[in-house]
Design an enzyme around this catalytic site. Structure first.
Site, PDB file in Angstrom:
ATOM      1  N   ASP A 113       0.845  -1.184   0.000  1.00 24.56           N
ATOM      2  CA  ASP A 113       0.000   0.000   0.000  1.00 24.56           C
ATOM      3  C   ASP A 113       0.885   1.241   0.000  1.00 24.56           C
ATOM      4  O   ASP A 113       1.894   1.294   0.703  1.00 24.56           O
ATOM      5  CB  ASP A 113      -0.868  -0.008   1.272  1.00 24.56           C
ATOM      6  CG  ASP A 113      -2.309   0.360   0.985  1.00 24.56           C
ATOM      7  OD1 ASP A 113      -2.539   1.493   0.531  1.00 24.56           O
ATOM      8  OD2 ASP A 113      -3.181  -0.488   1.222  1.00 24.56           O
ATOM      9  N   GLU A 279      -6.362   3.809  -6.095  1.00 24.58           N
ATOM     10  CA  GLU A 279      -7.693   3.937  -5.492  1.00 24.58           C
ATOM     11  C   GLU A 279      -8.220   5.335  -5.802  1.00 24.58           C
ATOM     12  O   GLU A 279      -7.547   6.327  -5.495  1.00 24.58           O
ATOM     13  CB  GLU A 279      -7.609   3.729  -3.978  1.00 24.58           C
ATOM     14  CG  GLU A 279      -8.987   3.686  -3.337  1.00 24.58           C
ATOM     15  CD  GLU A 279      -9.014   4.094  -1.882  1.00 24.58           C
ATOM     16  OE1 GLU A 279      -9.913   3.658  -1.154  1.00 24.58           O
ATOM     17  OE2 GLU A 279      -8.138   4.893  -1.453  1.00 24.58           O
TER      18      GLU A 279
HETATM   19  O1  TEU Z   1      -9.958   5.114   1.559  1.00 25.80           O
HETATM   20  C1  TEU Z   1     -10.464   6.218   0.910  1.00 25.80           C
HETATM   21  C2  TEU Z   1     -11.925   6.353   0.719  1.00 25.80           C
HETATM   22  O2  TEU Z   1     -12.311   7.189  -0.032  1.00 25.80           O
HETATM   23  C3  TEU Z   1     -12.966   5.581   1.413  1.00 25.80           C
HETATM   24  O3  TEU Z   1     -13.087   4.280   1.014  1.00 25.80           O
HETATM   25  C4  TEU Z   1     -12.916   5.750   2.900  1.00 25.80           C
HETATM   26  O4  TEU Z   1     -12.383   4.646   3.546  1.00 25.80           O
HETATM   27  C5  TEU Z   1     -14.218   5.875   3.557  1.00 25.80           C
HETATM   28  O5  TEU Z   1     -15.064   4.886   3.262  1.00 25.80           O
HETATM   29  C6  TEU Z   1     -14.741   7.223   3.649  1.00 25.80           C
HETATM   30  O6  TEU Z   1     -16.076   7.208   3.922  1.00 25.80           O
HETATM   31  C7  TEU Z   1      -8.588   5.008   1.759  1.00 25.80           C
HETATM   32  C8  TEU Z   1      -8.268   3.795   2.601  1.00 25.80           C
HETATM   33  O7  TEU Z   1      -8.643   2.640   1.893  1.00 25.80           O
HETATM   34  C9  TEU Z   1      -8.924   3.941   3.929  1.00 25.80           C
HETATM   35  O8  TEU Z   1      -8.782   2.804   4.729  1.00 25.80           O
HETATM   36  C10 TEU Z   1      -8.318   5.139   4.601  1.00 25.80           C
HETATM   37  O9  TEU Z   1      -8.994   5.402   5.792  1.00 25.80           O
HETATM   38  C11 TEU Z   1      -8.369   6.381   3.722  1.00 25.80           C
HETATM   39  O10 TEU Z   1      -8.020   6.143   2.376  1.00 25.80           O
HETATM   40  C12 TEU Z   1      -7.382   7.393   4.234  1.00 25.80           C
HETATM   41  O11 TEU Z   1      -6.086   6.928   4.046  1.00 25.80           O
END
Ligand code: TEU
Ligand code: CA
Length: 576
Positions: A113, A279
Site C-alpha cells: 500500500d 484507489e
Molecule cells: O480510503 C479512501 C476512501 O475514499 C474511502 O473508502 C474511505 O475509507 C471511507 O469509506 C470514507 O467514507 C482510503 C483507505 O482505503 C482507507 O482505509 C483510509 O482510511 C483512507 O483512504 C485514508 O487513508
C-alpha cells in the site's frame, strides 16, 4: 511437511510479458485481522507467513498488503509516520523480507500500500513543517490563514468549508504558527502538498527503495486526491453543519495526470513485472480510461467507487435498498466504458466496505448460494479481480451491539457529530451495522475454535460469532463450499483465454434480477447467467446456446430454463 507448488503455471503466453496482471487474481491482506503470529490479539507479518498455504490452495497470484508501516494507528495504519520502517505491532523489516521471500518462493507477488496523499501528523516531515512558518518543510503541507476577517481557531473560520471524509472540517488550527493545515481525512492525517516538487521526489525515492527491496508494485491510496484546485474554493454548504462536499476541488484535480505520468517515469520506467492500481473515489469512466490507457503510461488500473455507492443515501450510513439490477447495470457500464481503452479492476469488497454477501446477497437463507453467485459475476467480467480476505469463505457482517463494539475512527467521529447535532443514534448504529468499515475488519475465521484460529488471545476487535460454522477449515474439503467455488473461478481464469481477454457483452435476460453476459474470444464463448434474487426465475430458452456445456455452477447442473434462487451458471460454447 506440506510442499507448496507455485500457482503460476498454465497460460504462460498470457502471463508472460508486460501485461501479466491481466490474467492475475489479487488477494488483499488487512494485516491487523488476518492472522496473529505472536498471540497478542493483533494480526502480524509472521501470521501472514503462516497462512501462505491457504493462498496457494486458493490459487491467487498477488497479495496486496494493507499498511504495515510505522504508524500511531489513528486510522489503522493509513496514517504513516515512517514509510521505511515496519510498525512493531506487525513485526520487523526482516519479517517483511521473509514475507517477500516466502511469497516469491510459491510464485506469489507482493504489492504494498502506498499512502502518500497524506502522512501522519507524527511523521518527521510534518513535525518540521508545523514548527515554524519559515521551516524549509513548511510548504510540504497545505497551510492557510483563517478566513479573512475572522478570529482563527473558532469553528467556521476554516479556510474552506469542506466536510472531511471522517466528519467535521478538513482543517485544523495549529496554535504554534497561527495557521490551519489541511486534512481530507482525520486531523492526524495532514495532506501532503504535491505542488511542491521536493515532496514528489521524496515520495519517488521512497517508492524506488521499496521496489529495490523486492516488492512488485503499489496499491495507491486515494491517489486521485493528490492534485487540488489551487484556489481551494468553498463547497455548497449543508444547512445544518455549514460544510459541504468539496470533492470537485480536491478530486481528479488539474495536475493529476501530470503527477502520475511523472511518477511512472521516475519510478517504474525500466522495471518490469510490476502492478500499479490507484484507489480513486469519485473517478468517472472517462477519467479512468485516461489513467489506465497503456500508451499514456500512468497506472495499470484503478479502483472506481460507483458500485459501492449504490446503497448510499444522504451519506454512506444512510443506507438505501439497491434497485433491482443496479449492480449489474453499473458493472456493465464499466465493462463497456473501458473496453479497448483501459483496464478494469474488479472488486466487491475491501477493508473499507461491508461484507458483500450481507450487502448484495442474502447472508441468511441463501448464504452459500449468494456468496458464490456474486463471486461468479465478478470474476468472469473483463478485468483483474480482487478478493478481500474472508470473502473467499463468504464471511458476513458482524452483529455489533453498541458503539463500544466498533473500532473505526470514521464511526467514532460520525457518532460524535451525530450526538452534537441531535441525530437519532439508533439509526446511526444501524447504518454502521450495514455499511461500517469494521464489518470487514473482524478477524479472519480460520477454524471453529475460540478466537476462530486467528489468535490465542482476545482479539483487538470481536470475532464474528458465526465462526463456529463459518470458517475456512469447514470449507476446504467440501466441494460445494464458497472457498472451492472461488478456487474454481480462479482456475477458470488460468485455463480460459476468453475469461482473461474475451469481449464483454451483456444479454437481455428479461428480468432485471438476472444478470447475463458473454465473454468471447476467437472460437470460444463463455456465458454467465446469474439469478441475483431470492426468487426462482425462468429464463428465455434462447439464452442457453445449442451445444453449450456447463463448466461451472453453484447448484450442480442447471435445470433447463429455471434458475433457482441465486443460481449462477457458466456455459461454454465452441463456435469454431
Ligand atoms: O480510503 C479512501 C476512501 O475514499 C474511502 O473508502 C474511505 O475509507 C471511507 O469509506 C470514507 O467514507 C482510503 C483507505 O482505503 C482507507 O482505509 C483510509 O482510511 C483512507 O483512504 C485514508 O487513508
Ligand atoms: Ca500479533
Amino acid at each position: 511437511m506440506t510442499t507448496i507448488q507455485p500457482t503460476t503455471d498454465g497460460l504462460s503466453a498470457i502471463q508472460e510479458g508486460n501485461e501479466w496482471w491481466k490474467s492475475a487474481v489479487v488477494y488483499q491482506v488487512y494485516p491487523r485481522s488476518f492472522a496473529d503470529g505472536n498471540g497478542d490479539g493483533i494480526g502480524d507479518i509472521q501470521g501472514i507467513i503462516s497462512r501462505i498455504p491457504h493462498l496457494v490452495k486458493l490459487g491467487v497470484d498477488v497479495v496486496w498488503l494493507s499498511p504495515v508501516y510505522r504508524s500511531p494507528h489513528a486510522d489503522a495504519g493509513y496514517d504513516i509516520s515512517d514509510y521505511q520502517a515496519i510498525d512493531p505491532l506487525f513485526g520487523t523489516m526482516s519479517d517483511l523480507d521473509q514475507l517477500i521471500e516466502s511469497l516469491h518462493a510459491v510464485g506469489i507477488k507482493l504489492v504494498m500500500d502506498l499512502v502518500v496523499n497524506h502522512t501522519s501528523d507524527e511523521h518527521p516531515w510534518f513535525i518540521e513543517s508545523r514548527s515554524s512558518r519559515d521551516n524549509p518543510k513548511r510548504d510540504w503541507y497545505w497551510w492557510r490563514d483563517a478566513r479573512p476577517g475572522t478570529e482563527p481557531g473558532v469553528v467556521g473560520t476554516e479556510p474552506t468549508n469542506w466536510e472531511s471524509f471522517f466528519s467535521g472540517p478538513t482543517w485544523s488550527y495549529d496554535e504554534t504558527t497561527g495557521q490551519y493545515y489541511l486534512h481530507l481525512f482525520a486531523a492526524k492525517q495532514p495532506d501532503l502538498n504535491w505542488e511542491n516538487p521536493e515532496v514528489r521526489h521524496a515520495v519517488y525515492d521512497m517508492m524506488r527503495w521499496w521496489l529495490d527491496r523486492g516488492i512488485d508494485g503499489f496499491r495507491m491510496d486515494v491517489i486521485n486526491l493528490i492534485s487540488k484546485h489551487p484556489e481551494l474554493p468553498d463547497a455548497v454548504p449543508d444547512p445544518v453543519t455549514g460544510r459541504g462536499d468539496g470533492s470537485a476541488y480536491y478530486a481528479n484535480g488539474p495536475r493529476l495526470h501530470e503527477y502520475l505520468k511523472e511518477m511512472n517515469c521516475e519510478v517504474f520506467e525500466g522495471r518490469s513485472g510490476l502492478l500499479t492500481v490507484g484507489e480513486m473515489p469519485g473517478v468517472t469512466v472517462d477519467e479512468a480510461a485516461l489513467v489506465t490507457a497503456p500508451e499514456r503510461e500512468e497506472l495499470n488500473m484503478v479502483f472506481q467507487f460507483e458500485h459501492v455507492g449504490l446503497d448510499h443515501g444522504r451519506d454512506k450510513f444512510d443506507v438505501i435498498p439497491l434497485a433491482n439490477g443496479a449492480l449489474a447495470d453499473n458493472f456493465s457500464k464499466w465493462q463497456y466504458g473501458l473496453a479497448g481503452r483501459g483496464w478494469n479492476s474488479l472488486y466487491l469488497s475491501n477493508h473499507d466496505q461491508p461484507r458483500p454477501v450481507s450487502r448484495f446477497g442474502n447472508d441468511k437463507e441463501y448464504w452459500r448460494e449468494s456468496a458464490t453467485a456474486l463471486g461468479t459475476i465478478l470474476h468472469l467480467q473483463q478485468g483483474t479481480p480482487y478478493i478481500y480476505q474472508g470473502e473467499e469463505i463468504g464471511m458476513t457482517n458482524s452483529a455489533f451491539q453498541s458503539i463500544h463494539d466498533f473500532r473505526d475512527v470514521e464511526a467514532f467521529n460520525y457518532y460524535e457529530q451525530a450526538q452534537a447535532t441531535g441525530a437519532d443514534l439508533d439509526e446511526v448504529l444501524s447504518g454502521f451495522r450495514a455499511n461500517g468499515r469494521d464489518n470487514a475488519r473482524t478477524p479472519v475465521q480460520w477454524t471453529g475454535e475460540r478466537y476462530a484460529g486467528f489468535s490465542t488471545h482476545q482479539p483487538w476487535i470481536d470475532v464474528n460469532a458465526n465462526h463456529e460454522w463459518l470458517n475456512a477449515n469447514n470449507q476446504y474439503d467440501d466441494p460445494g463450499s464458497v472457498f472451492n467455488h472461488y478456487r474454481a473461478l480462479i482456475k477458470l481464469r488460468k485455463t480460459s483465454r476468453a475469461v482473461v481477454t474475451g469481449d464483454f457483452e451483456r444479454l437481455d435476460a428479461g428480468d432485471a434480477s438476472v444478470f447475463a453476459f458473454t465473454r468471447t474470444e476467437v472460437g470460444t464463448e463463455i456465458r454467465v447467467i446469474a439469478n441475483l434474487s431470492d426468487n426462482p426465475m425462468s429464463i428465455d430458452p434462447g439464452l442457453i446456446p445449442h451445444g453449450s456445456q456447463q463448466i461451472l455452477g453453484n447448484y450442480g447442473d442447471h435445470q433447463g430454463t429455471q434458475l433457482r434462487p441465486w443460481e449462477a451458471i457458466v456455459l461454454e460454447t465452441h463456435t469454431q
